[in-house]
Design a protein around this motif. Structure first.
Motif, short mmCIF file in Angstrom:
data_model
loop_
_atom_site.label_atom_id
_atom_site.label_comp_id
_atom_site.label_asym_id
_atom_site.label_seq_id
_atom_site.Cartn_x
_atom_site.Cartn_y
_atom_site.Cartn_z
N SER B 2 83.85 89.57 95.81
CA SER B 2 84.37 90.63 96.67
C SER B 2 83.46 90.82 97.89
O SER B 2 82.31 90.41 97.89
N PHE B 3 84.03 91.46 98.89
CA PHE B 3 83.24 91.66 100.10
C PHE B 3 82.02 92.54 99.82
O PHE B 3 80.96 92.36 100.40
N LEU B 4 82.20 93.48 98.90
CA LEU B 4 81.08 94.39 98.61
C LEU B 4 79.91 93.61 97.99
O LEU B 4 78.76 93.79 98.37
N THR B 5 80.25 92.71 97.05
CA THR B 5 79.21 91.87 96.44
C THR B 5 78.50 91.06 97.51
O THR B 5 77.27 91.00 97.55
N SER B 7 78.34 91.71 100.67
CA SER B 7 77.59 92.59 101.58
C SER B 7 76.26 92.99 100.98
O SER B 7 75.23 92.96 101.65
N ILE B 8 76.32 93.36 99.70
CA ILE B 8 75.07 93.77 99.04
C ILE B 8 74.12 92.58 98.98
O ILE B 8 72.92 92.71 99.22
#
Lengths: 170, 184
Positions: B2-5, B7-8
């Motif tokens: 996912s984009f959040l993964t 991004s982090i």
């Protein structure tokens, strides 16, 4: 041989720093944590080449300090949101600084779990082993943390007056 | 992923420890390792010294016991002294080749024992004076050895023990070693 070892140690120090940063969310504190644990392991074993041992030492030391200083972390307000929709909506708006702000609003334990999952690529079971938490708790904490970050990123986007349009899935 | 993964992951991957801090930690680690090594060597040396010390102490114990047994055995032989005298000065003259004073300075000795006579002898291979004395309290006889603190005798220390059923006592005075055996 010596250079290889030196490179390995440098790499490990950077990894340890990132992990410490996920716990403390403060560069100086993270550096202090890494230095203290590194030197302690060094004087005990004469070498530090095992990442798991180093991470565990950092974690334990952080917990000690955290308990002693009773660091207050403010909970971010959470509205019920649909993660998947939200993820898509804010995907294009991501910036490092925003992630930084959002991560800073998390509890250290939430940041740690996200770090271990997203950066180290650990499975829930591996995180459970490392943090001594039941796998189910790890999963729910990770879920909660992700939700919190997404919510904070959304809020941030709204505050910046940028159009917050829903992205279409292709 | 996912984009959040992502991004982090991107966020944390962009975070690096200051190289100066890394250098400081690594040099500190090396210093700690050196200190740890020095400590380890010091501990090993201490252990070795303890073993040597214990060995030396054990050796001393055996040597003192050997001296006691030799003196006690000779006392039991009850041989007559070659020179009869109640004066230490006179005995020193008779045994002049030993080149040392024979009278003990210990007060307890002069208060309790009187000289009967003496002769040349040896103890642990060192030339010695074998002196017969009388116990003023009991009237019994006792044998006193006086030997210069040289060779193996130099290793001996003060002690009180039993040897061949007799009470024996050893003590040191100004370059001399005394062993007294008798029924006390």
């Amino acid at each position: 041989m010596k250079k290889e070892r030196d490179d390995k140690e440098r790499g490990l120090l950077h990894e340890a720093f990132r992990y410490a940063l996920s716990l403390s969310h403060n560069r100086e504190s993270a550096e202090d944590l890494v230095q203290e644990c590194w030197l302690r392991l060094y004087s005990r074993y004469g070498t530090v080449l095992d990442k798991r041992i180093l991470f565990r030492a950092i974690r334990n030391r952080f917990i000690d300090i955290y308990r002693k200083e009773k660091i207050e972390v403010v909970d971010a307000d959470l509205d019920p949101v649909d993660d998947k929709d939200l993820e898509m909506e804010i995907e294009h708006r991501f910036e490092t600084s925003r992630i930084h702000g959002a991560m800073g609003a998390l509890h250290p334990e939430e940041r740690e779990l996200l770090f271990l999952q997203c950066v180290e690529g650990y499975t829930a079971q591996e995180i459970s082993d490392l943090t001594n938490r039941p796998r189910g708790t790890v999963l729910s904490l990770v879920h909660r943390a992700r939700k919190k970050v997404l919510h904070l990123l959304k809020k941030e986007s709204e505050c910046n007056v940028l159009p917050f349009s829903r992205r279409k899935t292709v | 992923m996912s984009f959040l993964t992502e991004s982090i992951e991107r966020y944390y991957s962009s975070q690096e420890m200051d190289e100066r801090v890394v250098d400081r930690i690594l040099s500190g680690g090396k210093r700690k390792r050196r200190i740890a090594l020095v400590r380890r060597y010091a501990l090993a040396a201490l252990l070795a010294l303890s073993v040597i010390g214990a060995g030396l102490e054990g050796g001393r114990y055996i040597l003192v016991q050997k001296a006691f047994e030799e003196v006690a055995a000779n006392h039991l032989k009850a041989e007559s002294p070659a020179f009869l005298t109640d004066d230490f000065g006179e005995l020193e003259h008779q045994l002049s080749s030993l080149g040392m004073p024979l009278q003990p300075e210990a007060e307890w000795f002069s208060e309790r024992y009187a000289l009967v006579g003496g002769k040349y002898c040896s103890l642990l291979g060192e030339p010695a004076a074998q002196v017969k004395v009388r116990d003023n309290a009991t009237g019994g006889a006792a044998t006193l050895y006086i030997v210069p603190r040289a060779g193996r005798v130099a290793l001996l220390r003060d002690a009180d023990r039993k040897a061949h059923g007799l009470s024996t006592r050893a003590w040191r005075e100004d370059g001399r070693f005394f062993v007294l055996a008798g029924e006390r």
